[in-house]
Design an enzyme around this catalytic site. Structure first.
Site, PDB file in Angstrom:
ATOM      1  N   CYS A  29       0.802  -1.113  -0.414  1.00 44.24           N
ATOM      2  CA  CYS A  29       0.295  -0.031  -0.033  1.00 44.24           C
ATOM      3  C   CYS A  29       0.666   1.148  -0.395  1.00 44.24           C
ATOM      4  CB  CYS A  29      -1.078  -0.193   1.060  1.00 44.24           C
ATOM      5  SG  CYS A  29      -2.122  -1.271   1.003  1.00 44.24           S
ATOM      6  N   GLY A  55       1.194   0.303  -5.053  1.00 50.45           N
ATOM      7  CA  GLY A  55      -0.131  -1.159  -5.408  1.00 50.45           C
ATOM      8  C   GLY A  55      -1.767  -0.286  -6.642  1.00 50.45           C
ATOM      9  N   ASN A 129      -0.586   1.148   5.509  1.00 50.93           N
ATOM     10  CA  ASN A 129       0.485   0.713   4.952  1.00 50.93           C
ATOM     11  C   ASN A 129       1.329  -0.531   6.200  1.00 50.93           C
ATOM     12  OD1 ASN A 129       2.161  -0.556   3.631  1.00 50.93           O
ATOM     13  ND2 ASN A 129       3.432   1.357   3.526  1.00 50.93           N
ATOM     14  N   GLY A 130       0.669  -1.582   6.009  1.00 51.78           N
ATOM     15  CA  GLY A 130       1.614  -2.647   6.574  1.00 51.78           C
ATOM     16  C   GLY A 130       0.634  -3.655   7.317  1.00 51.78           C
ATOM     17  N   TYR A 272      13.586  -2.485  -3.981  1.00 49.99           N
ATOM     18  CA  TYR A 272      13.299  -2.303  -4.976  1.00 49.99           C
ATOM     19  C   TYR A 272      11.978  -2.047  -4.724  1.00 49.99           C
ATOM     20  CZ  TYR A 272       9.010  -4.666  -7.584  1.00 49.99           C
ATOM     21  OH  TYR A 272       7.887  -4.273  -8.331  1.00 49.99           O
TER      22      TYR A 272
END
Ligand code: SF4
Length: 493
Positions: A29, A55, A129-130, A272
């Site tokens: 996310c 995302g 996010n997580g 990345y």
């Protein structure tokens, strides 16, 4: 009867999971929030656009005009979801937004974020996010106490915890709820007049603060500062691990979460996930990737005629490798940028089309040459095998594969979409065996020490990073969640 505060404008559910033609780990996310600007929703739309790489399955924005929350979420890309008309239906000077690639929870509109609910004290919206590593326990406990869940996402658990808190103020409710969750989180909360941004005590996922020049009360928060560039905001600083920022009419207030932990920023963000034009933890992602390539050249140098990246993510590392080895850098593979992630379903039987759709060799660069191919990681090995064959079929005399990170041997439980351990080729094969499988003449991975040294930089502390997917050293135990029942081995702390 109590007045409802939510206006939900979701598109009808679309349940197709977007195809993923890469053999990569995927970030789950990206989050973006803005406080104090008359075009909050429009700027959130632009911020999410800049975070689209984090995302591509769904996106959503929640805004508030001070009276109530307005919500729009849908499956698909940001530019397809939000029309001008949709954005006009999201009024107010405060907004939060989210782009999602599912990990916990499936691919369904029900799991799209931000989540927003009405509860006894008003309305609250959350984007995350997580991944909460104790979600299964919390969900079971809440269900036994009568909670009804609309989704299978772990984030909804947090919404219930905020709503059920016995604390009075919004900030205290959030702190109370966070005391119950474990895992990785960069979170944005919104109620009718306050935005809260918080990063977990280890700072596993990134989150940073910015400000819009000329709008000194307009504060922005995003997963990566690259989202600030698009809207002309200035980067102020990273939000600290375990720090909560409360942004309201009184300004910005920093609060420390009571839980203390050693920092463990995700090292894969540098390898990345993050955009190369971002900077995280005070370091340029582009420069770090070049440094990864330089270290790789020291550890696995080889005589060759040309160095080529697997674009786009392998480009900076290939530049670093080529410079360190004094070998010409060329673009021997060209990526098509017009292949949507929703092009086809990611079934194994047709996955090989994906590589050719995305990459095409440049024969004059490769014919008769000894070629070093630089990529950032190997997950299953299937894509690497096709790339090596593509380069060889284009006339390369030798193909030497170099990877700017160590072998990925363990799944991630902290908000990254990873295959099972069994599917990770490096979990059960040596580099020599992998080289044979991908048909490369040689294969070299960067060492863990080399990667951490490059990420930390000269004089930096190489201990403050999560590298569990490379080392198996997990800092937080994973207790399972509803859709994500994989087991882990807690090796290190
Ligand atoms: S396990 Fe890997 S991908 Fe997950 S947070 Fe740690 S370093 Fe990042």
């Amino acid at each position: 009867m109590r007045r409802r505060h939510l206006t939900i404008l979701d598109d009808s559910a679309s349940v197709s999971r977007s195809a993923d033609l890469d053999d990569h780990f995927h970030d789950q996310c990206g989050v973006f929030g803005i406080y104090g600007h008359g075009e909050a929703s429009n700027l959130t739309y632009l911020g999410l656009h800049a975070l689209q790489h984090r995302g591509q399955e769904s996106a959503g924005i929640v805004s508030t005009d001070g009276e109530q929350l307005y919500v729009h979420r849908a499956m698909g890309l940001v530019q397809d979801i939000f029309s001008e008309q949709q954005l006009q239906k999201l009024p107010g000077r405060i907004a939060i937004g989210h782009v999602r690639y599912s990990t916990a929870g499936g691919s369904h509109i029900k799991n799209a974020q931000p989540f927003a609910v009405d509860y006894a004290k008003g309305s609250v919206a959350v984007c995350h996010n997580g991944n909460f590593t104790n979600e299964a326990d919390l969900r079971e406990e809440l269900e036994q106490r009568g909670s009804i869940f609309q989704s299978s996402s772990d984030t909804e658990v947090l919404v219930h915890l905020v709503a059920m808190s016995h604390q009075v103020g919004f900030e205290d409710r959030v702190v109370d709820a966070l005391a119950r969750v474990e895992g990785a989180y960069s979170l944005l909360f919104l109620n009718e007049d306050t935005m809260i941004a918080v990063r977990d005590p280890r700072g596993i996922r990134p989150l940073c603060l910015g400000i819009l020049p000329g709008n000194k009360d307009a504060h922005v928060v995003a997963s990566e500062p690259t989202a600030f560039d698009l809207i002309g905001a200035e980067y102020v600083r990273d939000i600290e691990p375990g720090e909560m920022l409360v942004i309201d009419a009184a300004g910005v207030r920093s609060v420390r979460l009571p839980v203390k932990a050693e920092p463990r920023m995700c090292v894969f963000e540098y390898v990345y996930f993050a955009r190369p034009d971002s900077h995280l933890g005070g370091r340029s992602v582009y420069e770090v990737r070049k440094a990864l390539g330089e270290r790789l050249a020291v550890e696995h140098g080889i005589d060759a005629d040309v160095v080529i990246p697997v674009p786009d993510s392998g480009v900076p590392a290939a530049i670093g490798y080529a410079a360190a080895r004094k070998i010409p850098f060329e673009m021997g593979l060209i990526r098509s940028h017009y292949v949507g992630r929703t092009f086809i379903e990611p079934q194994q039987s047709i996955r090989h089309f994906g590589v050719r759709l995305k990459l095409n060799p440049v024969e004059p660069v490769l014919r008769g040459k000894r070629v070093v191919v630089i990529d950032d990681s190997i997950v299953r090995g299937t894509t690497s095998r096709k790339i090596v064959k593509m380069v060889r079929d284009a006339g390369a005399r030798e193909v030497h594969l170099r990877i700017s990170s160590p072998p990925t041997q363990w799944p991630c439980y902290y908000g990254i979409d990873t295959p099972t351990r069994r599917e990770l080729i490096a979990s059960s094969h040596t580099p020599a065996e992998i080289a044979r499988y991908v048909t490369a003449d040689t294969l070299g991975y960067l060492s863990l020490e080399g990667m951490l040294g490059a990420v930390a930089g000269e004089g930096g502390d190489p201990t403050g990073y999560c590298h569990a997917c490379f080392s198996g050293q997990y800092s937080i135990a994973f207790k399972g969640n509803a859709n994500h029942k994989r087991q882990m081995r807690l090796v290190g702390v």
